[in-house]
Design a protein around this motif. Structure first.
Motif, short mmCIF file in Angstrom:
data_model
loop_
_atom_site.label_atom_id
_atom_site.label_comp_id
_atom_site.label_asym_id
_atom_site.label_seq_id
_atom_site.Cartn_x
_atom_site.Cartn_y
_atom_site.Cartn_z
N GLN A 2 0.85 -1.20 0.00
CA GLN A 2 0.00 0.00 0.00
C GLN A 2 0.87 1.24 0.00
O GLN A 2 1.80 1.37 0.82
N ASP A 3 0.57 2.14 -0.92
CA ASP A 3 1.32 3.39 -1.00
C ASP A 3 0.95 4.28 0.18
O ASP A 3 -0.24 4.47 0.49
N LEU B 154 -4.68 -2.73 -7.47
CA LEU B 154 -5.84 -3.57 -7.19
C LEU B 154 -7.02 -2.68 -6.83
O LEU B 154 -6.98 -1.95 -5.84
N ARG B 155 -8.08 -2.74 -7.65
CA ARG B 155 -9.25 -1.90 -7.43
C ARG B 155 -10.38 -2.66 -6.74
O ARG B 155 -11.15 -2.07 -5.96
N ASP C 257 -10.61 0.32 -2.88
CA ASP C 257 -10.34 1.76 -2.82
C ASP C 257 -10.52 2.27 -1.39
O ASP C 257 -11.58 2.09 -0.77
N GLY C 258 -9.49 2.92 -0.88
CA GLY C 258 -9.56 3.52 0.45
C GLY C 258 -9.52 2.53 1.60
O GLY C 258 -9.72 2.94 2.75
N LYS C 259 -9.30 1.26 1.32
CA LYS C 259 -9.26 0.26 2.38
C LYS C 259 -7.83 0.05 2.86
O LYS C 259 -6.86 0.26 2.12
N GLU D 30 -7.34 -5.29 5.47
CA GLU D 30 -8.71 -5.62 5.03
C GLU D 30 -8.70 -6.27 3.66
O GLU D 30 -9.44 -7.23 3.40
N VAL D 31 -7.86 -5.76 2.77
CA VAL D 31 -7.80 -6.31 1.42
C VAL D 31 -7.24 -7.72 1.45
O VAL D 31 -7.75 -8.63 0.76
N LEU D 32 -6.21 -7.96 2.26
CA LEU D 32 -5.64 -9.30 2.36
C LEU D 32 -6.66 -10.29 2.92
O LEU D 32 -6.75 -11.44 2.46
N ASN D 33 -7.44 -9.86 3.90
CA ASN D 33 -8.48 -10.73 4.45
C ASN D 33 -9.56 -11.04 3.41
O ASN D 33 -10.08 -12.16 3.35
#
Length: 271
Positions: free
Chosen positions: A174-175, A204-205, A239-241, A245-248
């Motif tokens: 994550q940037d 990743l969107r 987006d914005g996560k 959360e994205v990995l889960n």
């Protein structure tokens, strides 16, 4: 500079010229009739007076000459008015043709502009939309085209969708400034490398995720039941996560009873 005419002024001038021409013709007709009558009344009368006969012959000759010249002048004036009317009609016709041509050109330009705008919208939609599975309210999954606003400005990217089974074998990061979730690395032994559609640097969107909920039909509620667990798959927006959360969300695809591939929506910068 020549005078400019509008269709209304040309019409009024034509109408006026026709009225003048008609009046001139009527005037010429009556003038010719009256003068011919006067000329007839002045015809010489042969009498015994030689001087009187000469005087009458001279008077008749003068009247006849005057009566012949007047209709000719009025006829010339009428011809001139009719010629002006013809020229005005021609100008009005040319002006109307020019107006119609200008209207056609304007319509063609407007249609070309609308066509260009439609093409731009179609190109934008093709570049920034993909067909992905969408979970509906009644629980069914439907494939629909979904638009994604670009995160890379300037129209230098495009939206793509791909799918692969777990494990994906990709390293996400994550940037710190933009909070974008990016593909930092692709493991050679992972399925992400096998399908060859994911590249390092992709954003990743969205990704499919699974969630288990308890569904209790009405008859079970009346009987005091606790319901049955049911797993649903849906699209999870990255987006914005936070990265965790994205990995889960990616890992939750293991709960999919159908064992379907993980669907990923990525934004890729044009090379």
């Amino acid at each position: 500079m020549g005078a400019s005419y509008t269709p209304r002024t040309l019409f009024l001038q034509l109408h006026l010229l026709f009225l003048l021409a008609e009046c001139s013709l009527v005037s010429a007709f009556y003038s010719s009739s009256n003068q011919n009558q006067r000329a007839t009344s002045l015809d010489p009368v042969h009498t015994h007076w030689h001087g009187g006969a000469l005087h009458r012959e001279f008077t008749a000759f003068s009247s006849s000459r005057s009566s012949n010249d007047a209709p000719q002048n009025e006829q010339d004036e009428t011809t001139e008015l009719l010629e002006k009317a013809r020229l005005l009609r021609e100008q009005a016709s040319n002006l109307e043709k020019t107006k119609r041509q200008a209207e056609r050109v304007m319509q063609q330009q407007q249609e070309a502009a609308r066509q260009e705008e439609r093409q731009k919208k179609d190109q934008w939609k093709e570049r920034y939309s993909v067909v992905i599975p969408i979970l509906k309210d009644m629980g069914e999954e439907v494939m629909e085209r979904v638009d994604f606003a670009p995160r890379i400005k300037g129209g230098k990217s495009r939206i793509l969708s791909t799918q692969a089974p777990l494990p994906l074998g990709i390293v996400l990061g994550q940037d710190s400034e933009s909070s974008l979730i990016t593909v930092d690395d692709i493991l050679p032994e992972g399925n992400g490398a096998t399908i060859g559609k994911i590249q390092q640097g992709d954003i990743l969107r969205a990704v499919t995720a699974c969630q288990t909920t308890m569904e209790t039909p009405t008859w079970q509620l009346l009987a005091g039941g606790i319901g049955m667990p049911k797993t649903r798959r849906f699209m999870f927006s990255a987006d914005g996560k936070a990265l965790e959360e994205v990995l889960n969300a990616v890992g939750s695809n293991r709960m999919d009873a159908a064992g379907r591939d993980v669907v990923l929506v990525i934004e890729r910068v044009d090379s």
